[in-house]
Design an enzyme around this catalytic site. Structure first.
Site, mmCIF file in Angstrom:
data_model
loop_
_atom_site.group_PDB
_atom_site.id
_atom_site.type_symbol
_atom_site.label_atom_id
_atom_site.label_comp_id
_atom_site.label_asym_id
_atom_site.label_seq_id
_atom_site.Cartn_x
_atom_site.Cartn_y
_atom_site.Cartn_z
ATOM 1 C CG ASN A 9 2.938 2.307 13.818
ATOM 2 O OD1 ASN A 9 2.374 2.126 14.996
ATOM 3 N ND2 ASN A 9 2.780 3.297 13.246
ATOM 4 C CD1 TRP A 10 1.733 -4.305 14.994
ATOM 5 C CD2 TRP A 10 1.148 -5.335 16.964
ATOM 6 N NE1 TRP A 10 2.121 -5.573 15.124
ATOM 7 C CE2 TRP A 10 1.931 -6.261 16.077
ATOM 8 C CE3 TRP A 10 0.778 -5.446 18.128
ATOM 9 C CZ2 TRP A 10 2.091 -7.422 16.939
ATOM 10 C CZ3 TRP A 10 0.994 -6.687 19.009
ATOM 11 C CH2 TRP A 10 1.550 -7.695 18.059
ATOM 12 C CE LYS A 11 -0.344 3.346 11.323
ATOM 13 N NZ LYS A 11 -0.692 4.012 10.228
ATOM 14 C CG HIS A 94 3.197 7.654 12.942
ATOM 15 N ND1 HIS A 94 2.304 7.805 12.279
ATOM 16 C CD2 HIS A 94 3.492 6.412 12.350
ATOM 17 C CE1 HIS A 94 1.569 7.219 11.358
ATOM 18 N NE2 HIS A 94 2.713 6.208 11.268
ATOM 19 C CD GLU A 96 -1.402 7.128 11.876
ATOM 20 O OE1 GLU A 96 -1.188 6.559 12.620
ATOM 21 O OE2 GLU A 96 -1.491 6.814 10.519
ATOM 22 C CD GLU A 166 5.781 5.653 8.097
ATOM 23 O OE1 GLU A 166 5.391 4.355 8.125
ATOM 24 O OE2 GLU A 166 5.146 6.539 9.075
ATOM 25 N N GLY A 172 -1.759 4.044 4.851
ATOM 26 C CA GLY A 172 -3.046 3.271 4.960
ATOM 27 C C GLY A 172 -3.926 3.481 3.819
ATOM 28 C CB SER A 213 0.275 1.533 1.231
ATOM 29 O OG SER A 213 -0.691 2.517 1.709
ATOM 30 N N GLY A 234 2.291 -0.663 8.700
ATOM 31 C CA GLY A 234 0.979 -0.311 9.670
ATOM 32 C C GLY A 234 0.295 -1.679 9.288
ATOM 33 N N GLY A 235 -0.877 -1.580 8.338
ATOM 34 C CA GLY A 235 -1.734 -2.549 8.281
ATOM 35 C C GLY A 235 -1.389 -4.080 7.854
#
Ligand code: PGA
Length: 251
Positions: A9-11, A94, A96, A166, A172, A213, A234-235
């Site tokens: 997930n590159w956000k 998600h 966010e 999640e 993150g 993470s 993500g990251g």
């Protein structure tokens, strides 16, 4: 036997040029990877370019959100009709989106139904925040999110949905859930709820990812858990160097 799925997930990261470079790197690095579904979810702006980059490869493409309407006066939104000509997956609900863009359980449920109608495979995110976790509310809260997300879906539809557990406090932050604890939550709150709704057969078919993470150094501990079928990342999905070991851990 559930096929593991490792999704990036590159956000809100990567210009089109940067996305093409990263996706090309991932595509070239995973040509010999079998037995694991690899999915990249770039921003909307890069989907069309990545459709070409990933054509004929073993890497799938997904969006990070979707509106429930096929078209209409919804400025700034992207519809299922637009997505289905570009990608195969869509992340829905998600945390966010729920936290910063007012997405509700009801809205997420509506989007899941529409995605399935259009042949898009939803990756549905659930997870508790820190206060809920500390108050011991995780099991009930996550179970409630699953129930709301799957409301009105047939058993056939439910079986193709992917769920990502999640915990919000792990996204993150560099903190992760304890892998065994995450497994228990997935077994009880996610598969347990699905078993109540559809029976054991469907509950065992649904693929459930862990997210929060996930990194090369901790991925093996998650993948070793019997109820965890992959990761939503993500990251660590923003470089080939970090993402490739995660894909390999899924094999
Ligand atoms: P993270 O993000 O891997 O950077 O914690 C996970 C996610 O939000 O899907």
């Amino acid at each position: 036997m559930r096929t593991p799925i490792i999704a990036g997930n590159w956000k809100m990261h990567k210009t089109v040029a940067e996305a093409v470079e990263l996706a090309t790197g991932v595509r070239n690095a995973v040509t010999d990877v079998v037995g694991v579904d690899v999915v990249l979810c770039p921003p909307f702006t890069a989907l069309a370019a990545l459709k070409d980059v990933l054509a004929g490869s073993n890497v799938g493409l997904g969006a990070q959100n979707m509106h429930f309407a096929e078209q209409g006066a919804f400025t700034g939104e992207v519809s299922p009709l637009m997505l289905k000509e570009l990608c195969q997956y869509v992340i829905l609900g998600h945390s966010e989106r729920r936290q910063f863009f007012c997405e509700t359980d009801e809205g997420v449920n509506k989007k899941i139904k529409v995605a399935l109608e259009h042949g898009l495979r939803p990756i549905v995110c659930v997870g508790e925040n820190l206060a809920q976790n500390e108050a011991g509310e995780t099991t009930a809260f996550v179970g409630g999110q699953v129930k709301a997300a799957f409301d009105g879906l047939s058993a056939e539809e439910a079986a193709v949905v992917i769920v990502a557990y999640e915990p919000i406090w792990a996204i993150g932050t560099g903190k992760t859930a304890d892998p065994a604890t995450a497994n228990t939550i997935i077994a009880q709150s996610i598969r347990g709820t699905l078993a109540e709704m559809y029976g054991d057969d469907v509950a065992q078919k649904v693929r459930v990812q862990y997210g929060g993470s996930v990194k090369p150094g901790n991925v093996d501990a998650f993948m070793a858990q019997p109820d965890i079928d992959g990761a939503l990342v993500g990251g660590a999905s923003l470089s080939v160097e970090n993402f490739l070991p995660l894909v390999k851990a899924g094999q």
